[in-house]
Design a protein around this motif. Structure first.
Motif, PDB file in Angstrom:
ATOM      1  N   ARG A 130      -1.255   3.870  10.063  1.00 22.33           N
ATOM      2  CA  ARG A 130      -2.065   5.094  10.132  1.00 22.33           C
ATOM      3  C   ARG A 130      -2.502   5.377  11.570  1.00 22.33           C
ATOM      4  N   HIS A 131      -2.807   4.310  12.317  1.00 18.31           N
ATOM      5  CA  HIS A 131      -3.159   4.484  13.733  1.00 18.31           C
ATOM      6  C   HIS A 131      -1.976   5.069  14.499  1.00 18.31           C
ATOM      7  N   HIS A 135       6.449   8.963   6.297  1.00 17.78           N
ATOM      8  CA  HIS A 135       6.271   9.725   5.048  1.00 17.78           C
ATOM      9  C   HIS A 135       7.260   9.253   3.984  1.00 17.78           C
ATOM     10  N   ALA A 176      -0.952  -1.433   6.994  1.00 22.78           N
ATOM     11  CA  ALA A 176      -1.235  -0.042   6.626  1.00 22.78           C
ATOM     12  C   ALA A 176      -2.162   0.636   7.635  1.00 22.78           C
ATOM     13  N   ALA A 177      -3.199  -0.083   8.091  1.00 27.41           N
ATOM     14  CA  ALA A 177      -4.150   0.510   9.047  1.00 27.41           C
ATOM     15  C   ALA A 177      -3.463   0.802  10.380  1.00 27.41           C
ATOM     16  N   HIS A 192       0.879  -1.160   0.000  1.00 29.10           N
ATOM     17  CA  HIS A 192       0.000   0.000   0.000  1.00 29.10           C
ATOM     18  C   HIS A 192       0.919   1.213   0.000  1.00 29.10           C
ATOM     19  N   GLU A 195       0.338   6.935  13.287  1.00 32.06           N
ATOM     20  CA  GLU A 195       0.460   8.343  12.900  1.00 32.06           C
ATOM     21  C   GLU A 195      -0.513   9.217  13.688  1.00 32.06           C
ATOM     22  N   ARG A 196      -1.754   8.745  13.822  1.00 33.34           N
ATOM     23  CA  ARG A 196      -2.737   9.524  14.594  1.00 33.34           C
ATOM     24  C   ARG A 196      -2.286   9.699  16.038  1.00 33.34           C
ATOM     25  N   ARG A 243       6.685   5.557   2.599  1.00 38.04           N
ATOM     26  CA  ARG A 243       5.612   5.393   1.618  1.00 38.04           C
ATOM     27  C   ARG A 243       6.096   5.621   0.184  1.00 38.04           C
TER      28      ARG A 243
END
Length: 307
Positions: A16-17, A68, A12-13, A4, A19-20, A71
Motif C-alpha cells: 500500500r505504501h 490491482h 500488505a502495508a 490479505h 501504491e501511495r 489482489r
C-alpha cells in the motif's frame, strides 16, 4: 501462507505504501511535464527531458495495475491467481526505460551529426524581456526535486516487497533527475555559445539509462521464462534464493532443486519423495521472508529429457 486479498499480510502495508508513492509520482511528474512543456523552446535537452518525463509515468502506472490484478484470488480460468501480473509489468517497465534511453541517444546523436545550433531567445513577462534560458533552468531545477525524493523513498520499499517494477521505477526516477541536471548543463552551454553542449549532455545521460534498461530487460525475460530468482539490482541469483536452495539441500540431501520466480514470489521443486512432515515456509526462509515462498513441490520420479 496467510493472505490479505491476493497479497500476503506480511507485506500488505508496504505494498500500500508503494501504491501511495506511485500515485504521488503520477501527480508530481504530470506537473513536471506541464512546466517543462511550457518553457521547452527549441532546446534538444528540454525536448528530450519532456519525452523522458512522459515515459517515466509508465512504470508507475503498470505497478498500480499489476498490484490491482495481484489482489485478485484464483479462479477457474486462472487457478494459480495473478502472481505473474508483476512479471509482465516488470517487462513493460523495463521496455519503457529502454525506450527512454534509446530515444535520448537517437535524438542527441542526430543533432550532433547535423550540427544543429539550437537558439534560446527571449520572452516578455510583465513588460520585461528576459532570456528564456533562465525559465528553462528553473523548470529543469524543479524537475530534479520530485524524482530525487520519490526515487529514494521507493528503493527500501522495493527491497522489502521484492518488487522489480518499483525498483525499475526508482531507476526511472534516477534517470529523471540526471536528465534534469544534464539539461541545465546544456542550457548553460547554449548561453555561452557551445552549440554541442545541449545534445552532448542528453547523450551522456542516455548511455547510463540504456545500461540500466538492458539489465532490467534481461531480468524480466528470465523471470517470464521461469528463470531462477534474480536480485533486484543485477542478473545474479538473489541471496534469499541461494539460502533457500542451500536449506532444501541440507534437509533433503543432494537432490536436484529448481527455483523459479513468479512476480515477487518463489516456487520451489525438489527431485525427491515428499517427506513425512512438510517443512513450513517459515522454517525454510525465516519469518521475515516466509511470504515469498509461494509453493514447494516434490517429484520422486524425475522425467528424463529426450537425448
Amino acid at each position: 501462507m496467510s493472505l490479505h486479498g491476493g497479497i500476503p499480510r506480511a507485506i500488505a502495508a508496504d505494498v500500500r505504501h508503494g501504491e501511495r508513492l506511485e500515485y504521488w509520482t503520477l501527480g508530481w511528474m504530470a506537473s513536471v511535464v506541464l512546466v517543462m512543456w511550457l518553457v521547452m523552446g527549441a532546446s534538444q535537452a528540454m525536448k528530450a527531458a519532456v519525452i523522458e518525463d512522459l515515459l517515466s509515468l509508465v512504470p508507475a502506472f503498470v505497478f498500480l495495475l499489476s498490484v490491482h490484478w495481484e489482489r485478485r484470488g484464483p479462479n477457474t480460468r486462472f487457478p494459480f491467481g495473478y502472481r505473474r501480473a508483476n512479471s509482465l509489468a516488470f517487462l513493460v517497465a523495463a521496455t519503457a526505460l529502454l525506450s527512454v534511453g534509446g530515444f535520448l541517444a537517437y535524438e542527441s546523436v542526430s543533432t550532433l551529426i547535423r550540427q544543429e545550433h539550437p537558439t534560446v531567445g527571449g520572452i516578455t513577462l510583465f513588460g520585461q524581456t528576459i532570456w528564456l534560458g533562465w525559465l528553462m533552468i528553473a523548470a529543469l531545477a524543479y524537475s530534479v526535486v520530485p524524482p530525487i525524493i520519490l526515487g529514494r523513498m521507493k528503493q527500501p520499499v522495493a527491497e522489502r516487497i521484492k518488487d522489480k517494477v518499483l525498483h525499475t521505477d526508482a531507476l526511472m526516477q534516477k534517470a529523471d533527475w540526471q536528465t534534469g541536471l544534464a539539461g541545465i548543463a546544456g542550457i548553460i552551454g547554449i548561453g555561452i555559445g557551445w552549440w554541442w553542449a545541449d545534445a552532448t549532455a542528453a547523450l551522456f545521460i542516455s548511455l547510463s539509462i540504456i545500461k540500466d534498461a538492458i539489465g532490467a530487460l534481461q531480468q524480466a525475460v528470465a523471470e517470464l521464462l521461469d528463470g531462477t530468482p534474480r536480485a533486484l539490482d543485477s542478473n545474479a541469483l538473489s541471496d534469499d534464493a541461494k539460502q533457500l536452495k542451500a536449506t532444501l539441500k541440507a534437509r533433503f540431501g543432494d537432490v536436484e532443486i529448481r527455483l523459479r520466480e513468479t512476480g515477487r514470489y518463489i516456487a520451489a521443486e525438489a527431485d525427491c519423495a515428499p517427506p513425512a512432515a512438510i517443512p513450513t515456509a517459515a522454517e525454510l526462509m525465516g519469518d521475515d521472508l516466509a511470504w515469498r515462498l509461494a509453493s514447494l513441490s516434490f517429484r520422486p520420479e524425475p522425467v528424463k529429457a529426450n537425448p
